[in-house]
Design a protein around this motif. Sequence first.
Motif, PDB file in Angstrom:
ATOM      1  N   GLY A 251       0.793  -1.220   0.000  1.00  0.00           N
ATOM      2  CA  GLY A 251       0.000   0.000   0.000  1.00  0.00           C
ATOM      3  C   GLY A 251       0.822   1.264   0.000  1.00  0.00           C
ATOM      4  N   MET A 252       2.159   1.155   0.111  1.00  0.00           N
ATOM      5  CA  MET A 252       3.045   2.318   0.108  1.00  0.00           C
ATOM      6  C   MET A 252       3.798   2.369  -1.220  1.00  0.00           C
ATOM      7  SD  MET A 252       2.214   3.364   3.079  1.00  0.00           S
ATOM      8  CE  MET A 252       3.383   4.665   3.449  1.00  0.00           C
ATOM      9  N   THR A 253       4.261   3.559  -1.583  1.00  0.00           N
ATOM     10  CA  THR A 253       4.875   3.737  -2.896  1.00  0.00           C
ATOM     11  C   THR A 253       6.332   3.299  -2.955  1.00  0.00           C
ATOM     12  OG1 THR A 253       5.461   6.019  -2.345  1.00  0.00           O
ATOM     13  CG2 THR A 253       3.365   5.654  -3.477  1.00  0.00           C
ATOM     14  N   GLY A 254       7.047   3.343  -1.846  1.00  0.00           N
ATOM     15  CA  GLY A 254       8.460   3.008  -1.845  1.00  0.00           C
ATOM     16  C   GLY A 254       8.709   1.540  -2.156  1.00  0.00           C
ATOM     17  N   ARG A 255       9.731   1.270  -2.967  1.00  0.00           N
ATOM     18  CA  ARG A 255      10.087  -0.104  -3.314  1.00  0.00           C
ATOM     19  C   ARG A 255      11.464  -0.448  -2.738  1.00  0.00           C
ATOM     20  NH1 ARG A 255       6.587  -2.318  -6.874  1.00  0.00           N
ATOM     21  NH2 ARG A 255       5.106  -0.873  -7.843  1.00  0.00           N
ATOM     22  N   LYS A 256      11.680  -1.722  -2.490  1.00  0.00           N
ATOM     23  CA  LYS A 256      12.890  -2.177  -1.811  1.00  0.00           C
ATOM     24  C   LYS A 256      14.137  -1.942  -2.656  1.00  0.00           C
ATOM     25  CE  LYS A 256      10.772  -5.912   0.907  1.00  0.00           C
ATOM     26  NZ  LYS A 256      10.778  -7.380   1.149  1.00  0.00           N
ATOM     27  N   VAL A 257      15.215  -1.548  -1.985  1.00  0.00           N
ATOM     28  CA  VAL A 257      16.540  -1.549  -2.577  1.00  0.00           C
ATOM     29  C   VAL A 257      17.301  -2.691  -1.917  1.00  0.00           C
ATOM     30  CG1 VAL A 257      18.715  -0.289  -2.815  1.00  0.00           C
ATOM     31  CG2 VAL A 257      16.542   0.906  -3.100  1.00  0.00           C
ATOM     32  N   VAL A 258      17.868  -3.576  -2.729  1.00  0.00           N
ATOM     33  CA  VAL A 258      18.471  -4.802  -2.218  1.00  0.00           C
ATOM     34  C   VAL A 258      19.829  -5.044  -2.883  1.00  0.00           C
ATOM     35  CG1 VAL A 258      16.260  -5.890  -1.661  1.00  0.00           C
ATOM     36  CG2 VAL A 258      17.205  -6.127  -3.972  1.00  0.00           C
ATOM     37  N   GLN A 259      20.477  -6.151  -2.488  1.00  0.00           N
ATOM     38  CA  GLN A 259      21.701  -6.615  -3.149  1.00  0.00           C
ATOM     39  C   GLN A 259      21.345  -7.837  -3.998  1.00  0.00           C
ATOM     40  OE1 GLN A 259      25.115  -7.277  -0.353  1.00  0.00           O
ATOM     41  NE2 GLN A 259      23.541  -6.930   1.196  1.00  0.00           N
ATOM     42  N   THR A 260      21.727  -7.838  -5.262  1.00  0.00           N
ATOM     43  CA  THR A 260      21.482  -9.008  -6.104  1.00  0.00           C
ATOM     44  C   THR A 260      22.677  -9.235  -7.027  1.00  0.00           C
ATOM     45  OG1 THR A 260      20.456  -7.798  -7.946  1.00  0.00           O
ATOM     46  CG2 THR A 260      18.999  -8.520  -6.149  1.00  0.00           C
ATOM     47  N   LEU A 261      22.755 -10.443  -7.552  1.00  0.00           N
ATOM     48  CA  LEU A 261      23.752 -10.781  -8.565  1.00  0.00           C
ATOM     49  C   LEU A 261      23.045 -11.598  -9.653  1.00  0.00           C
ATOM     50  CD1 LEU A 261      26.698 -10.592  -9.436  1.00  0.00           C
ATOM     51  CD2 LEU A 261      27.131 -12.706  -8.183  1.00  0.00           C
ATOM     52  N   PRO A 262      22.282 -10.905 -10.501  1.00  0.00           N
ATOM     53  CA  PRO A 262      21.540 -11.622 -11.547  1.00  0.00           C
ATOM     54  C   PRO A 262      22.467 -12.150 -12.637  1.00  0.00           C
ATOM     55  CG  PRO A 262      21.329  -9.259 -11.839  1.00  0.00           C
ATOM     56  CD  PRO A 262      22.070  -9.457 -10.553  1.00  0.00           C
ATOM     57  N   ARG A 263      22.002 -13.138 -13.374  1.00  0.00           N
ATOM     58  CA  ARG A 263      22.799 -13.679 -14.474  1.00  0.00           C
ATOM     59  C   ARG A 263      23.002 -12.624 -15.550  1.00  0.00           C
ATOM     60  NH1 ARG A 263      20.260 -19.774 -15.441  1.00  0.00           N
ATOM     61  NH2 ARG A 263      20.831 -20.627 -13.382  1.00  0.00           N
ATOM     62  N   ARG A 264      21.997 -11.791 -15.733  1.00  0.00           N
ATOM     63  CA  ARG A 264      22.078 -10.735 -16.744  1.00  0.00           C
ATOM     64  C   ARG A 264      22.057  -9.390 -16.035  1.00  0.00           C
ATOM     65  NH1 ARG A 264      18.257  -7.679 -19.449  1.00  0.00           N
ATOM     66  NH2 ARG A 264      18.895  -6.917 -21.510  1.00  0.00           N
ATOM     67  N   LEU A 265      23.031  -8.534 -16.342  1.00  0.00           N
ATOM     68  CA  LEU A 265      23.106  -7.221 -15.699  1.00  0.00           C
ATOM     69  C   LEU A 265      22.105  -6.289 -16.384  1.00  0.00           C
ATOM     70  CD1 LEU A 265      26.978  -6.843 -15.305  1.00  0.00           C
ATOM     71  CD2 LEU A 265      25.325  -7.840 -13.725  1.00  0.00           C
ATOM     72  N   ASP A 266      20.946  -6.092 -15.740  1.00  0.00           N
ATOM     73  CA  ASP A 266      19.887  -5.308 -16.364  1.00  0.00           C
ATOM     74  C   ASP A 266      19.817  -3.899 -15.769  1.00  0.00           C
ATOM     75  OD1 ASP A 266      18.579  -5.528 -13.889  1.00  0.00           O
ATOM     76  OD2 ASP A 266      17.449  -7.279 -14.524  1.00  0.00           O
ATOM     77  N   SER A 267      18.808  -3.147 -16.177  1.00  0.00           N
ATOM     78  CA  SER A 267      18.694  -1.737 -15.793  1.00  0.00           C
ATOM     79  C   SER A 267      18.368  -1.534 -14.315  1.00  0.00           C
ATOM     80  CB  SER A 267      17.627  -1.037 -16.644  1.00  0.00           C
ATOM     81  OG  SER A 267      16.366  -1.661 -16.478  1.00  0.00           O
ATOM     82  N   SER A 268      17.921  -2.584 -13.620  1.00  0.00           N
ATOM     83  CA  SER A 268      17.607  -2.428 -12.191  1.00  0.00           C
ATOM     84  C   SER A 268      18.869  -2.198 -11.361  1.00  0.00           C
ATOM     85  CB  SER A 268      16.858  -3.651 -11.663  1.00  0.00           C
ATOM     86  OG  SER A 268      17.693  -4.795 -11.665  1.00  0.00           O
ATOM     87  N   LEU A 269      20.032  -2.467 -11.950  1.00  0.00           N
ATOM     88  CA  LEU A 269      21.301  -2.284 -11.250  1.00  0.00           C
ATOM     89  C   LEU A 269      21.947  -0.942 -11.570  1.00  0.00           C
ATOM     90  CD1 LEU A 269      22.938  -5.737 -12.180  1.00  0.00           C
ATOM     91  CD2 LEU A 269      21.168  -5.295 -10.465  1.00  0.00           C
ATOM     92  N   GLU A 270      21.306  -0.160 -12.427  1.00  0.00           N
ATOM     93  CA  GLU A 270      21.931   1.051 -12.953  1.00  0.00           C
ATOM     94  C   GLU A 270      21.421   2.303 -12.250  1.00  0.00           C
ATOM     95  OE1 GLU A 270      21.201   0.889 -17.140  1.00  0.00           O
ATOM     96  OE2 GLU A 270      22.339  -0.975 -17.400  1.00  0.00           O
ATOM     97  N   TRP A 271      22.364   3.181 -11.916  1.00  0.00           N
ATOM     98  CA  TRP A 271      22.061   4.421 -11.196  1.00  0.00           C
ATOM     99  C   TRP A 271      22.745   5.592 -11.897  1.00  0.00           C
ATOM    100  CZ3 TRP A 271      18.743   3.784  -7.094  1.00  0.00           C
ATOM    101  CH2 TRP A 271      18.605   2.481  -6.609  1.00  0.00           C
ATOM    102  N   GLU A 272      22.026   6.677 -12.013  1.00  0.00           N
ATOM    103  CA  GLU A 272      22.594   7.902 -12.593  1.00  0.00           C
ATOM    104  C   GLU A 272      22.847   8.915 -11.488  1.00  0.00           C
ATOM    105  OE1 GLU A 272      21.620  11.484 -15.792  1.00  0.00           O
ATOM    106  OE2 GLU A 272      20.084   9.971 -15.331  1.00  0.00           O
ATOM    107  N   PRO A 273      24.112   9.177 -11.149  1.00  0.00           N
ATOM    108  CA  PRO A 273      24.399  10.190 -10.129  1.00  0.00           C
ATOM    109  C   PRO A 273      24.106  11.586 -10.681  1.00  0.00           C
ATOM    110  CG  PRO A 273      26.283   8.727 -10.519  1.00  0.00           C
ATOM    111  CD  PRO A 273      25.337   8.539 -11.650  1.00  0.00           C
TER     112      PRO A 273
END
Length: 251
Positions: free
Chosen positions: A74-96
């Motif tokens: 019911g809240m808008t915030g989504r979890k930030v976690v540590q992962t090591l997926p087989r494919r490096l996708d956009s969920s791992l990308e951050w723009e400072p």
Amino acid sequence: MDVFHNAKAVRLRSHHDKFLLADEDEESVIQDRNGSSKNARWTVEFVSGSDSIIRLKSNYGKYLTASNHPFLLGMTGRKVVQTLPRRLDSSLEWEPIKEGSHVKFKTRYGHFLRANGGLPPWRNSVTHDIPHRTSTQDWILWHVEIVEIESTDSYVGSPPKLDGRTIYYHIADENGEVDDESVEGYSFTFRGNGVEELTRRFEEETGIEGIIMCTRSPLNGKLYPLRLQLPPNNVTMHLVVLLSQSKGELS
């Protein structure tokens, strides 16, 4: 941002004066005041083909990830976690994105890395979201501390010019003593050559006032207050910060 081009590893300090830590469960990401923990260290990787998008890898070899899982139903915030997926996708990308003396980290979908405050379970949690309330706008601001500078051997041709000098420091206790051998210190980048300017910058960064910036003699280990000017050529410095009310003796 230039600071990440020069950095091999960084620490991120939140608006709540806590550091972004990879939790020992090797899955969660939290905030903690222990910036000397090895879990506060994040290795910087640039995404191939981009000079503005990075990945941050934890001490456990996993990436800081903006997941799709809600932090609370019911809240808008989504979890930030540590992962090591087989494919490096956009969920791992951050723009400072630089904002004043701080940095915001934006996901590919327009959310920002957010350090939450308040009561449990929000306290010390980390999510990604778009802050709508004025009172939480500062929760997406982070201060970047360089832990390790990228080796110039990895560059072809001339190495990039560093944006200022790196200041490593330890804060002495009330007796003027500091454990600078077994306890890892903190660091920040400073542009300038004056001691007064450096002192002011430190007080702004930490909120600690009435301090004396000192160097330790390599000969006898005694503390000596810095004088008017810093060494030239932006050389790296290792300092001890003495609180004015401490009982330490200066030479």
